[in-house]
Structures are given as C-alpha cells and as structure tokens.
Design an enzyme around this catalytic site. Structure first.
Site, PDB file in Angstrom:
ATOM      1  N   THR A  17       0.816  -1.205   0.000  1.00  0.00           N
ATOM      2  CA  THR A  17       0.000   0.000   0.000  1.00  0.00           C
ATOM      3  C   THR A  17       0.852   1.257   0.000  1.00  0.00           C
ATOM      4  OG1 THR A  17      -0.140  -0.090   2.417  1.00  0.00           O
ATOM      5  CG2 THR A  17      -1.930  -1.103   1.178  1.00  0.00           C
ATOM      6  N   SER A 112       8.068   4.718   6.539  1.00  0.00           N
ATOM      7  CA  SER A 112       7.050   5.392   7.346  1.00  0.00           C
ATOM      8  C   SER A 112       7.313   5.241   8.841  1.00  0.00           C
ATOM      9  CB  SER A 112       5.655   4.884   6.969  1.00  0.00           C
ATOM     10  OG  SER A 112       4.656   5.664   7.588  1.00  0.00           O
ATOM     11  N   HIS A 113       6.410   4.601   9.552  1.00  0.00           N
ATOM     12  CA  HIS A 113       6.458   4.505  11.011  1.00  0.00           C
ATOM     13  C   HIS A 113       7.247   3.289  11.486  1.00  0.00           C
ATOM     14  CE1 HIS A 113       3.193   2.180   9.360  1.00  0.00           C
ATOM     15  NE2 HIS A 113       3.146   1.452  10.454  1.00  0.00           N
ATOM     16  N   ASP A 276       5.384  10.803  12.853  1.00  0.00           N
ATOM     17  CA  ASP A 276       6.103   9.535  12.721  1.00  0.00           C
ATOM     18  C   ASP A 276       7.358   9.658  11.873  1.00  0.00           C
ATOM     19  OD1 ASP A 276       4.766   9.899  10.294  1.00  0.00           O
ATOM     20  OD2 ASP A 276       4.645   7.741   9.928  1.00  0.00           O
ATOM     21  N   ASP A 278       8.234   9.319   8.681  1.00  0.00           N
ATOM     22  CA  ASP A 278       8.297  10.116   7.454  1.00  0.00           C
ATOM     23  C   ASP A 278       7.364  11.321   7.470  1.00  0.00           C
ATOM     24  OD1 ASP A 278       5.923   8.656   7.208  1.00  0.00           O
ATOM     25  OD2 ASP A 278       6.095   8.509   5.032  1.00  0.00           O
ATOM     26  N   ASP A 280       3.990  11.568   7.975  1.00  0.00           N
ATOM     27  CA  ASP A 280       2.624  11.561   7.447  1.00  0.00           C
ATOM     28  C   ASP A 280       1.564  11.170   8.484  1.00  0.00           C
ATOM     29  OD1 ASP A 280       3.126   8.835   7.599  1.00  0.00           O
ATOM     30  OD2 ASP A 280       2.771   8.421   5.480  1.00  0.00           O
ATOM     31  N   ARG A 281       1.986  10.754   9.670  1.00  0.00           N
ATOM     32  CA  ARG A 281       1.012  10.398  10.707  1.00  0.00           C
ATOM     33  C   ARG A 281       1.062  11.409  11.852  1.00  0.00           C
ATOM     34  NH1 ARG A 281       0.337   3.916  11.035  1.00  0.00           N
ATOM     35  NH2 ARG A 281       0.582   3.496   8.824  1.00  0.00           N
ATOM     36  N   THR A 343      -8.011   0.697   2.826  1.00  0.00           N
ATOM     37  CA  THR A 343      -6.853   1.290   3.490  1.00  0.00           C
ATOM     38  C   THR A 343      -5.759   1.556   2.453  1.00  0.00           C
ATOM     39  OG1 THR A 343      -7.335   0.225   5.590  1.00  0.00           O
ATOM     40  CG2 THR A 343      -5.061   0.849   5.196  1.00  0.00           C
ATOM     41  N   GLU A 363      -7.764   5.543  10.369  1.00  0.00           N
ATOM     42  CA  GLU A 363      -7.683   5.304  11.813  1.00  0.00           C
ATOM     43  C   GLU A 363      -6.245   5.097  12.279  1.00  0.00           C
ATOM     44  OE1 GLU A 363      -6.557   2.262  13.042  1.00  0.00           O
ATOM     45  OE2 GLU A 363      -6.247   1.616  10.973  1.00  0.00           O
ATOM     46  N   LYS A 375      -1.138  11.775   3.367  1.00  0.00           N
ATOM     47  CA  LYS A 375      -1.506  12.194   4.711  1.00  0.00           C
ATOM     48  C   LYS A 375      -0.396  13.073   5.253  1.00  0.00           C
ATOM     49  CE  LYS A 375      -0.354   7.489   6.321  1.00  0.00           C
ATOM     50  NZ  LYS A 375      -0.667   6.650   5.150  1.00  0.00           N
TER      51      LYS A 375
END
Length: 542
Positions: A17, A112-113, A276, A278, A280-281, A343, A363, A375
């Site tokens: 994803t 990412s995270h 996070d 990168d 985006d969160r 998602t 979420e 995001k």
C-alpha cells in the site's frame, strides 16, 4: 558515463500500500535497489527531460539509496532532479514539492512509522505527478517488470554533495539540492491563520511536539518555534536520526507513552502532539484527553471552516473502511458525502483530484486534505492549533462538545504483529468461507446483522478493489473488522477493529476497552485467534 549492468530478478519486489518495504540488509544486496528503481522507470512513459523529486525520512541507508536513484534517473533521461538537502523530505513535503514544481513524479525513500537502523526497515515508493502514491495499475506493472528484469542503466558519476544547497550535474541532468522545509512551510502559511496561532502562543498556550527523532523535527522547529513563536524546547527529539534514536517512530499510545503520560499528569501542557518516521502520521492529545485518530478526522472536518484555506467549506470527506463512522455523522450534518475506501492513501487520490473530497483520514493516525496527496502529520497539528485559537476552548471542551452533538464512537484497534503468514492467511480464509452463514447468529449476547468482505467501487474511474477486510455488523450498530496489514516487513500483522456507537451523552465517559469488552471477547473467539495463531492477546492496543 552511463553503464548498462546485467542483473537477475529478486523474488518479492511487490509494492504494498505504500511501496516496497523490506529489512535494510535486503535492500543492501547488490543490484536490489537498482532492480526496483529500473522496474519503476520501465513502467513509466514520456518522462525524458522531465523533473523527478527525490527525498526520504533520513533513516539508515537513506543517503546511499538516494545517490543510486539520482544516477539512475540521469541514465534514464530525466532532465532535472529536486532532492532535499541532506536527503531529507517528509512524505507530505515531497508531495508538496512535486505539485508546486509540476514534477513528473517522485521517489520517496521511507518505511514510514517502521523502525530504522542497520537491522531495521527501509522502503522505496513512487509518487505520480499529482503528488500521490502510484495507483495499482502502476504498482502492478512495477511488480511484473521486477520479475523479468535483465539489466539496468546507471551513471558512474561521483556522488552528489547532499549537504550543500545549489545546482550540480550528473550526465545531462541538473540536480538541484533544495531546502526541504521552504515550500512546505509556505503552503502551511497559506492554509492556516498563523497570526491567530502566534497570538495563542503569545498568550501562554503551552505545547509539546515530539518529532520522535524522525523527519518532522526540522519542519516543526521552523514552523512551530520559528514562524509561530512557540517557546524554544516545544519541539523535542527534533533531530532526524538514522535509527530514530533506537525508538519506534510510530505516534501511538504505546510508542509515544511518555508523551501520553505527560498529558495525563498535573504537569501537562495544553496540547501534546507527535508525528512519525516520514511525517505523514499524527498523534493529538489534549490535557487529560486523548483524541483518537478517527475522532480527530471527524472534529477536523466539523471545524475546518475556521482555517482560512477551508473557509468556503469542504466538498466531502473520505475515510478508510476500518476508520470509525464518526466522520459519517459530520458529513450527514454538513450535507456532504463521506466516502468509504480501502486502506491506503492512494485510494483517496481520485476523490481529491475530482474535487469530491477535501478532508481525508485513516484510523492509523493519518489525516490530510486536498493541499497535497499524502496524509500529513504536521498539517493535522496545525489544523488543531488553528481550531484551538479560533474557538478559544481546550481540547477536552471541544471533544466533549463534539460528542454531545454527534454521539460518541467507542473504537479500538488490536494488532497481532509478526504472526506466521500461513496462519494469518488461514484465519482470514476461514472467516471468508463462513460469511454467508453468520447473519442471524447470536455471538456473546449480540446478534449478527450481516457480514461481508469489503470491496470498493471507485466512483471516479470505475475500478474495483476486492478482499479489503472482513466486516461483521451487529443489530445494535456495532461492528468488528478483520484485515491483514501490508506495512510490515516480517510475518503478517492481523488488525482487528472494534467499534460501538453511543448516542447517549450520559454514557460518554466510559473507558474504551471496558465499553467494548463484550465485542473484544467476540473478536477473539469468532475466528479463534489464539487457536490459529497462538496469540492470547494483541501486541498493540490503540
């Protein structure tokens, strides 16, 4: 000089994803990065002479991979590369730069995270010209190409000095090392009332922003402490580190527990926030009040008109299927549509490009809007600051007022991490095989109304995406969702989402896990999680 290098395919170079994610040692194998990047370029058309944006979150192996991508972009025929100084570009900033400079696309180096370091995770993803993640038609083409690749092209030029802004050349391609923050900060100033937020801080408003030793540190320091006048020290863990300081850069209540504990203490600032790996969160916590990502999406949508960039209102809301229905109730009151997608942020792209949605969220702590096609963690924090400045209320007052108006969605996610892949696949297959017979069954005192396997019909391009998660709905309006996550690099992560709507304001003060206790028990017994996976309890509860 451009060289053509013979190679052979690697198994498993299938983008998920959010691109291709594996452990660092996997990416460090000779030809591994080159194979995947060449597969990306081979899946694109008409990019000769165009601009490519490159950047990453600063994690281990980021700089080495960027040098490879630059040399391969030159060999492929791109005319210009924009790369963040130090190799840094947050994922939303990369989207911003692609859009502002009308680039052909971008390559983002991030997982990412996920944790970083020599034995941590790494990732590469391709973003298209709208600034968003590549759609499935492109990622599928990349995967197919990766299975047959026999050679790649690369320049043997010297490495670029990524720590000096300015122009350089690789073959016939211009390399522009840019300030990674400038374009993004300029966009944020257009969207939000920076004057009102400055006044908020000048009036004594206190905040802690935890950058988690990840990419948003430079952005938060420049905007919060620089542009907005927040006191020095508001941003903590603000230097991006290759291993994120040994921590897990995921802004949830497990990995940001210190921040949560502070906000629940008598030393709490007015607002706590985090982002996070990168960028985006996001995590939003008021003094004594955690705001779930699902609630944050709904509250942002209900209050977006308070920010100058959204004063005309929002066209629609989009949420991922596992995200709670809180945003649906806001959409209904505003008289707009709330779209339910699989998602993965790429599914929001068509809706945003078509003007059908303005605010989007998942979420899993991702929230954003039509300003970019990713995001955006810091955007969400700035939106909350704008709302707080405009309403002159505390976070807890805004949350309680929202629940009183729309009702409360009690909601939790239980993650079973690094589960044996075969066991996880078997669990999901068994659930899917039982769907037709679940309606009408009594489970733990609740009756199943219906059950299905979520499929998405894109209202813009008509594409259909199937097998996106098993949903079990109960006659009281509650639901349980099961899906396997595509963001891990080892085994499988089984995510179980549990939700109950409570319209009665007199019942809004229950502890979430207690309010959902009966559904939690059902969520474990229905698929026999312990029997099939050996796990008696989740690894992470959010």
């Amino acid at each position: 000089m451009i060289r053509t290098v013979a190679t052979t395919p690697f198994d498993g170079q299938k983008p998920g994803t959010s691109g291709l994610r594996k452990k660092v040692p996997v990416f460090q194998q000779p030809h591994y990065v080159e194979n995947f990047v060449q597969s990306v370029f081979d899946s694109l058309e008409n990019y000769e002479g165009e601009t490519l944006v490159i950047g990453g979150d600063g994690r281990y192996f980021n700089r080495e991979a960027i040098q490879t991508v630059i040399k391969m972009a030159a060999a492929a025929g791109f005319g210009r590369v924009l790369v963040g100084k130090g190799g840094i570009l947050s994922t939303p900033a990369a989207s911003c730069v692609i859009r502002k400079h009308e680039a052909f696309g971008g390559i983002v180096l991030s997982a990412s995270h996920n944790p970083g370091g020599p034995h941590g995770d790494f990732g590469i993803k391709y973003n298209i010209g709208n600034g968003g993640p590549a759609p499935e038609r492109i990622t599928d083409a990349i995967f197919e190409r990766s299975k047959t690749i026999a050679a790649y092209k690369i320049s043997d030029a010297d490495d670029i000095d990524l720590d000096v802004q300015g122009l350089a050349r690789v073959e016939d391609m211009v390399v522009d090392v840019i300030d990674p923050v400038e374009d993004y900060a300029e966009l944020m100033a257009q969207l939000f009332d920076f004057g009102a937020i400055r006044d908020l801080f000048a009036g004594g408003f206190s905040m802690r922003f935890d950058a988690m030793s990840a990419v948003t540190g430079p952005y938060a320091k420049a905007i919060l402490e620089g542009e907005l006048g927040a006191p020095e020290g508001t941003v903590v863990h603000g230097e991006p580190l290759p291993d994120f300081g040994g921590h897990h850069p995921d802004p949830n209540l497990v990995h940001a527990k210190d921040l949560y504990d502070l906000l629940m203490s008598d030393r709490a600032p007015d607002l706590g926030a985090a982002s996070d790996g990168d960028g985006d969160r996001n995590l939003i916590i008021g003094r004594g009040q955690f705001v779930t990502p699902s609630d944050s999406l709904a509250m942002i949508a209900a209050n977006a008109h308070l920010a100058p960039g959204y004063k005309a209102g929002i066209a629609g809301i989009a949420r991922s299927m596992p995200t709670s229905g809180a945003a649906d109730r806001v959409a209904e009151k505003l008289g707009i549509t709330c779209y339910e997608t699989p998602t993965g942020w790429k599914f929001f792209g068509n809706l945003l490009d078509a003007g059908l949605a303005t605010v989007c969220g998942e979420e899993s702590a991702g929230t954003g809007s039509s300003h970019v096609r990713e995001k955006d963690g810091l955007w969400a924090v700035l939106m909350w600051l704008n709302i707080l400045a405009a309403r002159k209320q505390s976070v807890v007052e805004i949350v309680r007022e929202h629940w009183a108006t729309y009702g409360r969605n009690y909601y939790t996610r239980h993650d079973y991490e690094e589960v044996d892949s075969a066991a996880a696949d078997g669990l999901m297959a068994d659930l899917r095989g039982r769907l037709d017979g679940l309606a009408g069954q009594a489970l733990g005192g609740l009756t199943v109304e219906k059950a299905d396997d979520f499929a998405y019909h894109d209202p813009v391009d008509g594409s259909v995406t199937t097998k996106q998660g098993v949903r079990v709905f109960f006659t009281d309006g509650s639901r349980i969702v099961y899906r396997l996550s595509g963001t891990g690099t080892a085994g499988a992560t089984l995510r179980v989402y549990i939700e109950r709507f409570e319209p009665d304001a007199g019942k809004h003060e229950l502890e979430t896990q207690a309010a959902l206790a009966d559904l939690i028990a059902i969520s474990r017994s229905l698929p026999d999680i312990e029997g099939r996976t050996g796990r008696s309890a989740p690894d992470v509860v959010t």
